[in-house]
Design a protein around this motif. Structure first.
Motif, PDB file in Angstrom:
ATOM      1  N   LEU A  92       0.837  -1.199   0.000  1.00 24.61           N
ATOM      2  CA  LEU A  92       0.000   0.000   0.000  1.00 24.61           C
ATOM      3  C   LEU A  92       0.869   1.245   0.000  1.00 24.61           C
ATOM      4  O   LEU A  92       1.868   1.316   0.727  1.00 24.61           O
ATOM      5  N   ALA A  93       0.501   2.245  -0.793  1.00 31.91           N
ATOM      6  CA  ALA A  93       1.148   3.549  -0.770  1.00 31.91           C
ATOM      7  C   ALA A  93       0.099   4.614  -0.474  1.00 31.91           C
ATOM      8  O   ALA A  93      -1.013   4.564  -1.018  1.00 31.91           O
ATOM      9  N   VAL A  94       0.441   5.560   0.395  1.00 35.06           N
ATOM     10  CA  VAL A  94      -0.450   6.670   0.732  1.00 35.06           C
ATOM     11  C   VAL A  94       0.091   7.927   0.073  1.00 35.06           C
ATOM     12  O   VAL A  94       1.253   8.303   0.290  1.00 35.06           O
ATOM     13  N   MET A  95      -0.750   8.580  -0.709  1.00 31.01           N
ATOM     14  CA  MET A  95      -0.367   9.807  -1.393  1.00 31.01           C
ATOM     15  C   MET A  95      -1.254  10.940  -0.890  1.00 31.01           C
ATOM     16  O   MET A  95      -2.475  10.886  -1.020  1.00 31.01           O
ATOM     17  N   ALA A  96      -0.642  11.944  -0.293  1.00 27.93           N
ATOM     18  CA  ALA A  96      -1.378  13.094   0.224  1.00 27.93           C
ATOM     19  C   ALA A  96      -1.275  14.252  -0.755  1.00 27.93           C
ATOM     20  O   ALA A  96      -0.233  14.459  -1.382  1.00 27.93           O
ATOM     21  N   VAL A  97      -2.352  14.998  -0.891  1.00 23.88           N
ATOM     22  CA  VAL A  97      -2.397  16.097  -1.853  1.00 23.88           C
ATOM     23  C   VAL A  97      -2.511  17.428  -1.112  1.00 23.88           C
ATOM     24  O   VAL A  97      -3.404  17.629  -0.290  1.00 23.88           O
ATOM     25  N   LEU A  98      -1.594  18.331  -1.432  1.00 22.42           N
ATOM     26  CA  LEU A  98      -1.626  19.724  -0.979  1.00 22.42           C
ATOM     27  C   LEU A  98      -1.388  20.587  -2.211  1.00 22.42           C
ATOM     28  O   LEU A  98      -0.246  20.937  -2.534  1.00 22.42           O
TER      29      LEU A  98
END
Length: 416
Positions: free
Chosen positions: A319-325
């Motif tokens: 699993l990879a978590v990608m956060a968006v800002l």
């Protein structure tokens, strides 16, 4: 036309074994009948009307004739669709004919498919029906042809009249297709036979990549959040105003380009599959590599933030978590410090971000400002999650075409 530019090319599956030529004699008899009929309709000599490979012909002798012919006539039979040479001939004609090549293909039902079997996808694109012309007798002949195949009509004495009627209609289709087909291609457009794929070979399935997007909707926004980048559902979220389409659409397109079959999974379902932290429950078994894309604004909801925290603590390698800002969203930029702190608090597994900020996982967890950076990181993380997934299941799973090669049993280190 000349002897090297036949009207049609007859493609058939040779019978294997020392007596194959004798077994294939009906094919050559039909070929002689068809080329005489086609010669009469096209006003060429019988020699110029068609081409068929002789039993003792070299394995590459067919290429020049196939490059020059106007019409491709495949003899449908169960063996035809399992013969790699026939599959390569089909590919060669399709390559030189372009997307409208089917107009110049006149299939012959030599031996119909057995019950419970279907034609391969390439053949399903081509109609096998003959024009329903003539009287009741000819219609019955065509019905027997569709049911039993031309070989049976040809071999049975009682069906000789039916055979002649179907033969005439096939010749008419060939002549009409020859008139409407484009000019013959050069041999270079057919290509080297060793580089031709078998058009009937089973296609390898693409590996699945699960994608979950966590973001508010226009109807349920965090307190004080503007609605400009949101829509009626999560899939409508468009954080990067300079990018075309929603982020979900971009992720799906990226996954497809990498050779994956993307599968969208709702966040609640993803939580159940990934966190899997109920009492007495066994550790989650990987079902596919997974990418979770998180809008930092969504973490303002305590319940949602807690669920993401539990997913992160599960520390699934696949699993990879990608956060968006988003860097082009004014409100996000005004609140960037607060949103960054929220990410660092929620993604507890990434508390050591100072040590991994230059890795793909570290960069993705800190918040991705630009759409091009999102595309690059998505590609890197999708491929690395896939490799970690393979390590988890220790199985020979299909690989995406653009992903790194991996042999069974070989573990590969990743720098994500």
């Amino acid at each position: 036309m000349t002897a090297t530019t036949p009207v049609f090319f007859l493609s058939y599956a040779r019978t294997p074994g020392p007596h194959g030529a004798d077994a294939d004699q009906p094919v050559f008899s039909f070929y002689d009948d068809l080329r005489r009929q086609v010669a009469r309709l096209t006003r060429v000599t019988a020699q110029d009307a068609g081409h068929v490979d002789a039993p003792d012909a070299p394995s590459d002798a067919w290429q020049s004739a196939l490059a020059a012919c106007r019409v491709f006539v495949p003899l449908y039979a169960p063996r035809y669709f399992t013969d790699p040479l026939c599959g390569r001939q089909w590919t060669a004609f399709r390559r030189r004919g372009g997307r409208h090549y089917g107009r110049a293909v006149v299939p012959v039902l030599w031996v119909p498919p057995t019950d419970g079997t279907t034609l391969p996808p390439a053949a399903l694109e081509i109609s096998t029906h003959l024009p329903r012309a003539g009287g009741a007798e000819e219609r019955r002949a065509q019905d027997r042809y569709a049911e039993s195949g031309l070989y049976r009509l040809m071999e049975l004495e009682d069906d000789q009249r039916a055979y002649r009627q179907v033969l005439a209609r096939l010749a008419e289709r060939v002549a009409r297709a020859a008139k409407d087909s484009p000019a013959p291609a050069g041999a270079e457009q057919v290509g080297d036979r060793h580089g031709l794929e078998d058009a009937f070979a089973p296609q390898r399935s693409k590996p699945t990549l699960r994608i979950t997007v966590l973001a508010p909707t226009a109807g349920r926004l965090p307190p004080g959040r503007e609605a400009a980048t949101y829509g009626p559902d999560t899939e409508s979220w468009r954080p990067y105003r300079t990018a075309s389409g929603s982020l979900t659409q971009q992720a799906i397109a990226l996954a497809g380009n990498l050779g994956f079959e993307p599968e969208l999974v709702a966040f609640d379902k993803a939580y159940e599959s990934i966190a899997h932290d109920g009492p007495g429950r066994e550790p989650a078994r990987p079902v596919a590599p997974w990418v979770l894309v998180v809008d930092a604004w969504a973490l303002g909801d305590p319940r949602t933030s807690d669920m993401v925290r539990r997913i992160d603590r599960a520390n699934r390698p696949w699993l990879a978590v990608m956060a968006v800002l988003a860097g082009d969203d004014p409100q996000t930029q005004r609140d960037r410090k607060r949103l960054t702190e929220r990410l660092r608090d929620t993604l507890s597994w990434h508390r050591h971000l100072d040590d991994v900020r230059h890795t793909a996982r570290g960069a993705a967890a800190q918040g991705i400002a630009q759409p091009d950076a999102f595309a690059w990181l998505f590609a890197e993380l999708a491929k690395s999650c896939y490799l970690r997934y393979l390590d988890s299941i220790q199985d020979d799973s299909p690989r995406p075409s653009s992903g790194p090669a991996r042999r069974h049993g070989e573990r590969r280190t990743t720098s994500d």
